[in-house]
Design a protein around this motif. Structure first.
Motif, PDB file in Angstrom:
ATOM      1  N   ALA A   1       2.553  14.427 -13.687  1.00 19.73           N
ATOM      2  CA  ALA A   1       1.429  14.977 -14.440  1.00 19.73           C
ATOM      3  C   ALA A   1       1.284  16.471 -14.182  1.00 19.73           C
ATOM      4  O   ALA A   1       1.019  17.259 -15.108  1.00 19.73           O
ATOM      5  CB  ALA A   1       0.146  14.247 -14.059  1.00 19.73           C
ATOM      6  N   THR A   2       1.501  16.868 -12.940  1.00 18.77           N
ATOM      7  CA  THR A   2       1.416  18.291 -12.598  1.00 18.77           C
ATOM      8  C   THR A   2       2.518  19.072 -13.310  1.00 18.77           C
ATOM      9  O   THR A   2       2.268  20.157 -13.867  1.00 18.77           O
ATOM     10  CB  THR A   2       1.531  18.482 -11.069  1.00 18.77           C
ATOM     11  OG1 THR A   2       0.494  17.746 -10.436  1.00 18.77           O
ATOM     12  CG2 THR A   2       1.428  19.952 -10.686  1.00 18.77           C
ATOM     13  N   GLN A   3       3.738  18.526 -13.334  1.00 14.32           N
ATOM     14  CA  GLN A   3       4.842  19.192 -14.026  1.00 14.32           C
ATOM     15  C   GLN A   3       4.564  19.294 -15.520  1.00 14.32           C
ATOM     16  O   GLN A   3       4.812  20.342 -16.142  1.00 14.32           O
ATOM     17  CB  GLN A   3       6.159  18.447 -13.783  1.00 14.32           C
ATOM     18  CG  GLN A   3       6.703  18.592 -12.389  1.00 14.32           C
ATOM     19  CD  GLN A   3       7.942  17.734 -12.168  1.00 14.32           C
ATOM     20  OE1 GLN A   3       8.424  17.079 -13.087  1.00 14.32           O
ATOM     21  NE2 GLN A   3       8.449  17.747 -10.940  1.00 14.32           N
TER      22      GLN A   3
ATOM     23  N   LYS B   1       0.834  -1.201   0.000  1.00 14.18           N
ATOM     24  CA  LYS B   1       0.000   0.000   0.000  1.00 14.18           C
ATOM     25  C   LYS B   1       0.870   1.253   0.000  1.00 14.18           C
ATOM     26  O   LYS B   1       0.595   2.215  -0.724  1.00 14.18           O
ATOM     27  CB  LYS B   1      -0.923  -0.018   1.219  1.00 14.18           C
ATOM     28  CG  LYS B   1      -1.950   1.067   1.231  1.00 14.18           C
ATOM     29  CD  LYS B   1      -2.886   0.906   2.414  1.00 14.18           C
ATOM     30  CE  LYS B   1      -3.922   2.009   2.445  1.00 14.18           C
ATOM     31  NZ  LYS B   1      -4.824   1.876   3.588  1.00 14.18           N
ATOM     32  N   GLU B   2       1.942   1.246   0.814  1.00 10.98           N
ATOM     33  CA  GLU B   2       2.862   2.381   0.849  1.00 10.98           C
ATOM     34  C   GLU B   2       3.538   2.576  -0.497  1.00 10.98           C
ATOM     35  O   GLU B   2       3.693   3.705  -0.963  1.00 10.98           O
ATOM     36  CB  GLU B   2       3.907   2.183   1.944  1.00 10.98           C
ATOM     37  CG  GLU B   2       3.388   2.330   3.352  1.00 10.98           C
ATOM     38  CD  GLU B   2       4.420   1.987   4.410  1.00 10.98           C
ATOM     39  OE1 GLU B   2       5.569   1.593   4.054  1.00 10.98           O
ATOM     40  OE2 GLU B   2       4.092   2.096   5.607  1.00 10.98           O
ATOM     41  N   GLN B   3       3.945   1.480  -1.135  1.00  9.40           N
ATOM     42  CA  GLN B   3       4.602   1.572  -2.438  1.00  9.40           C
ATOM     43  C   GLN B   3       3.645   2.118  -3.489  1.00  9.40           C
ATOM     44  O   GLN B   3       4.024   2.967  -4.307  1.00  9.40           O
ATOM     45  CB  GLN B   3       5.143   0.205  -2.861  1.00  9.40           C
ATOM     46  CG  GLN B   3       6.359  -0.228  -2.094  1.00  9.40           C
ATOM     47  CD  GLN B   3       6.803  -1.644  -2.429  1.00  9.40           C
ATOM     48  OE1 GLN B   3       6.063  -2.402  -3.054  1.00  9.40           O
ATOM     49  NE2 GLN B   3       8.002  -2.002  -2.007  1.00  9.40           N
ATOM     50  N   HIS B   4       2.398   1.635  -3.464  1.00  8.72           N
ATOM     51  CA  HIS B   4       1.409   2.136  -4.418  1.00  8.72           C
ATOM     52  C   HIS B   4       1.145   3.627  -4.193  1.00  8.72           C
ATOM     53  O   HIS B   4       0.994   4.394  -5.149  1.00  8.72           O
ATOM     54  CB  HIS B   4       0.101   1.350  -4.316  1.00  8.72           C
ATOM     55  CG  HIS B   4       0.196  -0.040  -4.845  1.00  8.72           C
ATOM     56  ND1 HIS B   4       0.492  -0.319  -6.157  1.00  8.72           N
ATOM     57  CD2 HIS B   4       0.037  -1.247  -4.239  1.00  8.72           C
ATOM     58  CE1 HIS B   4       0.514  -1.625  -6.345  1.00  8.72           C
ATOM     59  NE2 HIS B   4       0.248  -2.215  -5.188  1.00  8.72           N
ATOM     60  N   SER B   5       1.112   4.033  -2.937  1.00  9.10           N
ATOM     61  CA  SER B   5       0.897   5.441  -2.602  1.00  9.10           C
ATOM     62  C   SER B   5       2.049   6.294  -3.134  1.00  9.10           C
ATOM     63  O   SER B   5       1.823   7.365  -3.719  1.00  9.10           O
ATOM     64  CB  SER B   5       0.764   5.590  -1.094  1.00  9.10           C
ATOM     65  OG  SER B   5       0.629   6.937  -0.746  1.00  9.10           O
ATOM     66  N   LYS B   6       3.271   5.845  -2.974  1.00 12.53           N
ATOM     67  CA  LYS B   6       4.436   6.579  -3.481  1.00 12.53           C
ATOM     68  C   LYS B   6       4.401   6.671  -5.007  1.00 12.53           C
ATOM     69  O   LYS B   6       4.696   7.724  -5.584  1.00 12.53           O
ATOM     70  CB  LYS B   6       5.732   5.896  -3.034  1.00 12.53           C
ATOM     71  CG  LYS B   6       6.077   6.104  -1.582  1.00 12.53           C
ATOM     72  CD  LYS B   6       7.372   5.388  -1.221  1.00 12.53           C
ATOM     73  CE  LYS B   6       7.670   5.504   0.254  1.00 12.53           C
ATOM     74  NZ  LYS B   6       8.897   4.777   0.630  1.00 12.53           N
ATOM     75  N   GLU B   7       4.042   5.553  -5.641  1.00 12.84           N
ATOM     76  CA  GLU B   7       3.969   5.557  -7.104  1.00 12.84           C
ATOM     77  C   GLU B   7       2.904   6.531  -7.597  1.00 12.84           C
ATOM     78  O   GLU B   7       3.130   7.273  -8.557  1.00 12.84           O
ATOM     79  CB  GLU B   7       3.671   4.150  -7.625  1.00 12.84           C
ATOM     80  CG  GLU B   7       4.825   3.191  -7.492  1.00 12.84           C
ATOM     81  CD  GLU B   7       4.456   1.769  -7.884  1.00 12.84           C
ATOM     82  OE1 GLU B   7       3.327   1.535  -8.376  1.00 12.84           O
ATOM     83  OE2 GLU B   7       5.304   0.880  -7.688  1.00 12.84           O
ATOM     84  N   ARG B   8       1.736   6.532  -6.958  1.00 14.31           N
ATOM     85  CA  ARG B   8       0.677   7.462  -7.347  1.00 14.31           C
ATOM     86  C   ARG B   8       1.132   8.906  -7.153  1.00 14.31           C
ATOM     87  O   ARG B   8       0.864   9.774  -7.988  1.00 14.31           O
ATOM     88  CB  ARG B   8      -0.590   7.194  -6.525  1.00 14.31           C
ATOM     89  CG  ARG B   8      -1.481   6.159  -7.168  1.00 14.31           C
ATOM     90  CD  ARG B   8      -2.797   6.020  -6.434  1.00 14.31           C
ATOM     91  NE  ARG B   8      -2.589   5.015  -5.390  1.00 14.31           N
ATOM     92  CZ  ARG B   8      -2.890   5.154  -4.116  1.00 14.31           C
ATOM     93  NH1 ARG B   8      -3.473   6.246  -3.688  1.00 14.31           N
ATOM     94  NH2 ARG B   8      -2.638   4.208  -3.246  1.00 14.31           N
ATOM     95  N   LYS B   9       1.824   9.159  -6.051  1.00 22.58           N
ATOM     96  CA  LYS B   9       2.305  10.509  -5.777  1.00 22.58           C
ATOM     97  C   LYS B   9       3.294  10.947  -6.858  1.00 22.58           C
ATOM     98  O   LYS B   9       3.239  12.088  -7.344  1.00 22.58           O
ATOM     99  CB  LYS B   9       2.958  10.563  -4.398  1.00 22.58           C
ATOM    100  CG  LYS B   9       3.300  11.949  -3.937  1.00 22.58           C
ATOM    101  CD  LYS B   9       3.792  11.925  -2.499  1.00 22.58           C
ATOM    102  CE  LYS B   9       4.106  13.327  -2.032  1.00 22.58           C
ATOM    103  NZ  LYS B   9       4.562  13.353  -0.644  1.00 22.58           N
ATOM    104  N   GLN B  10       4.199  10.040  -7.250  1.00 25.48           N
ATOM    105  CA  GLN B  10       5.167  10.359  -8.299  1.00 25.48           C
ATOM    106  C   GLN B  10       4.459  10.640  -9.623  1.00 25.48           C
ATOM    107  O   GLN B  10       4.802  11.585 -10.341  1.00 25.48           O
ATOM    108  CB  GLN B  10       6.172   9.215  -8.475  1.00 25.48           C
ATOM    109  CG  GLN B  10       7.190   9.112  -7.367  1.00 25.48           C
ATOM    110  CD  GLN B  10       8.097   7.906  -7.522  1.00 25.48           C
ATOM    111  OE1 GLN B  10       7.819   7.013  -8.323  1.00 25.48           O
ATOM    112  NE2 GLN B  10       9.178   7.888  -6.750  1.00 25.48           N
ATOM    113  N   HIS B  11       3.456   9.807  -9.959  1.00 32.27           N
ATOM    114  CA  HIS B  11       2.704  10.013 -11.196  1.00 32.27           C
ATOM    115  C   HIS B  11       1.970  11.344 -11.161  1.00 32.27           C
ATOM    116  O   HIS B  11       1.925  12.069 -12.165  1.00 32.27           O
ATOM    117  CB  HIS B  11       1.719   8.862 -11.434  1.00 32.27           C
ATOM    118  CG  HIS B  11       2.371   7.586 -11.841  1.00 32.27           C
ATOM    119  ND1 HIS B  11       2.932   7.403 -13.079  1.00 32.27           N
ATOM    120  CD2 HIS B  11       2.565   6.431 -11.162  1.00 32.27           C
ATOM    121  CE1 HIS B  11       3.435   6.190 -13.161  1.00 32.27           C
ATOM    122  NE2 HIS B  11       3.226   5.570 -11.996  1.00 32.27           N
ATOM    123  N   ASP B  12       1.395  11.688 -10.023  1.00 27.75           N
ATOM    124  CA  ASP B  12       0.693  12.959  -9.882  1.00 27.75           C
ATOM    125  C   ASP B  12       1.654  14.133 -10.052  1.00 27.75           C
ATOM    126  O   ASP B  12       1.326  15.128 -10.709  1.00 27.75           O
ATOM    127  CB  ASP B  12      -0.011  13.049  -8.531  1.00 27.75           C
ATOM    128  CG  ASP B  12      -1.218  12.142  -8.423  1.00 27.75           C
ATOM    129  OD1 ASP B  12      -1.655  11.618  -9.473  1.00 27.75           O
ATOM    130  OD2 ASP B  12      -1.717  11.946  -7.277  1.00 27.75           O
TER     131      ASP B  12
END
Length: 143
Positions: free
Chosen positions: A134-136, A120-131
Motif C-alpha cells: 500500500a505504501t509503494q 499470529k506471526e503469519q498474520h503479522s507478516k501478511e499485514r506488513k506485506q500489505h502495508d
C-alpha cells in the motif's frame, strides 16, 4: 516457533495419544479379568452355600460333603486374595493412565499455544506485506 518444532510437538502428542490408548486397552482387559474373578467367586460361593446341610446325611456322605465345602471355601478364599491383588494392580494401572492422560493434555495445550503463536506471526507478516504494498502504491501515485 518454526514448523519443525510444531511437527515435533505434534509427533509427541501423537505418541502420548498412543500411550493413553494402550493404557486404556490394558485397563479394559484388567476390568474384564476382574469381572471374571468376581463371577467365579460368586459361583464358588454359590457352590458351597447351595450344597446343602451335611448333618442329615450318612456319616460317610456327610464327611465327603464337608470336605467338598471346605475345599470350595479354600478355593474361594484363594480366589478372593487373587482378586484383591488384581484390584491393587488395577489401581496402579489407573494411576499410570491418569498420569499419561495429563501429560497428553499438557502437550496438547502447548501445541495449541504454539499454533496460535505461529498464526499470529503469519498474520503479522501478511499485514506488513500489505502495508508495504500500500505504501509503494501510494508513493507511485504521488509521482
Amino acid at each position: 516457533m518454526s514448523q519443525h518444532n510444531i511437527r515435533n510437538l505434534t509427533t509427541l502428542v501423537a505418541l502420548r495419544n498412543t500411550e493413553v490408548e494402550r493404557l486404556q486397552t490394558e485397563m479394559a482387559e484388567k476390568t474384564s479379568l476382574r469381572d471374571r474373578y468376581q463371577k467365579n467367586l460368586d459361583r464358588l460361593t454359590g457352590l458351597y452355600v447351595n450344597s446343602g446341610a451335611s448333618g442329615n446325611l450318612h456319616p460317610a456322605l456327610a464327611g465327603n460333603c464337608g470336605d467338598y465345602k471346605q475345599a470350595v471355601m479354600v478355593m474361594a478364599d484363594n480366589h478372593r486374595v487373587d482378586l484383591h491383588l488384581h484390584e491393587a494392580d488395577m489401581a496402579v494401572s489407573q494411576q499410570a493412565l491418569n498420569a499419561a492422560w495429563a501429560k497428553r493434555e499438557v502437550l496438547g495445550k502447548v501445541l495449541d499455544k504454539q499454533h496460535k503463536v505461529v498464526q499470529k506471526e503469519q498474520h503479522s507478516k501478511e499485514r506488513k506485506q500489505h502495508d508495504e504494498l500500500a505504501t509503494q502504491a501510494w508513493w507511485r501515485g504521488q509521482k
